[in-house]
Design a protein around this motif. Structure first.
Motif, short mmCIF file in Angstrom:
data_model
loop_
_atom_site.label_atom_id
_atom_site.label_comp_id
_atom_site.label_asym_id
_atom_site.label_seq_id
_atom_site.Cartn_x
_atom_site.Cartn_y
_atom_site.Cartn_z
N ASN A 57 0.81 -1.13 0.00
CA ASN A 57 0.14 0.02 -0.12
C ASN A 57 0.95 1.26 0.08
N GLN A 58 2.07 1.16 0.14
CA GLN A 58 3.23 2.20 0.24
C GLN A 58 3.58 2.47 -1.16
N VAL A 59 3.58 1.43 -1.78
CA VAL A 59 4.39 1.54 -3.28
C VAL A 59 3.31 1.21 -4.51
N LEU A 60 2.19 1.14 -4.24
CA LEU A 60 1.14 1.17 -5.27
C LEU A 60 0.10 2.36 -5.08
N PRO A 61 -0.17 3.20 -5.99
CA PRO A 61 -0.93 4.22 -5.79
C PRO A 61 -2.65 3.81 -5.79
N ASN A 62 -2.73 2.93 -4.91
CA ASN A 62 -4.27 2.44 -5.14
C ASN A 62 -4.91 3.23 -4.04
N GLY A 63 -6.22 3.62 -4.46
CA GLY A 63 -7.15 4.48 -3.94
C GLY A 63 -6.61 6.02 -4.04
N ARG A 64 -5.60 6.35 -5.02
CA ARG A 64 -5.27 7.57 -5.21
C ARG A 64 -4.96 7.77 -6.78
N ALA A 65 -5.28 9.01 -7.15
CA ALA A 65 -4.81 9.36 -8.64
C ALA A 65 -4.12 10.37 -8.60
#
Length: 175
Positions: free
Chosen positions: A135-143
């Protein structure tokens, strides 16, 4: 709809499609033919309102992956390197699969929200570490500021027991 990967069978009753995405059989309809250049998640599940990318890793002998408890500094370094490698593999599988699906221009892909679910046969403590790192390295939930949408709605790392607790409508069993 049932689909199998790495010794597990998943059931998705409401799925529009559920299939092995990292297909190895050249004669199979879903064979993508780019394994030499890109990585791929094990399964893709098309639901009415979103898409699941599912990666399954059954660590038959976790000690082989240096995930055992670390006592010395060398063991801690080795364990950190193993976890970093696992994290990097999982990240690349997500990104490359997203690109595959975008390139395919498949119906709903990647226009629907994507959830990345990693099923790893690790203990709960290690799951927490891998989950936090993913969750730190993937931009999930964020654009990004100029993006029109996010790449992934969520990334969740679970073991089979946690999967069945979190997703009772999608049972997972060993076969």
């Amino acid at each position: 709809m049932k689909v199998k990967a790495d010794g597990f069978e998943f059931e998705f009753p409401e799925a529009l499609e559920a299939y092995v995405f990292d297909e190895k059989d050249k004669a199979a309809a879903r064979y993508h033919g780019l394994s030499h250049a890109m990585k791929a998640v094990d399964l893709v599940v098309e639901l009415p309102n979103d898409t699941l990318f599912i990666e399954v890793k059954d660590f038959h002998a976790p000690d082989d992956y240096n995930f055992k408890a670390a006592v010395t500094d060398d063991q801690r370094t080795e364990r950190r390197q193993s976890l970093n490698h696992l994290r990097d593999v999982l990240v690349h599988k997500f990104r490359d699969t997203w690109l595959y699906r975008w390139s395919e221009r498949a119906a709903g892909a990647p226009d629907k929200p994507v959830r990345y679910l990693c099923v790893l046969t690790l203990d709960n403590g290690l799951l927490g570490v891998v989950n936090k790192e993913m969750n730190q390295v993937l931009p999930n939930g964020r654009a990004g500021p100029r993006w029109q949408r996010e790449l992934a709605q969520a990334c969740v790392v679970l073991n089979p027991q946690r999967w069945n607790s979190a997703f009772p409508a999608w049972p997972l069993t060993r076969y």
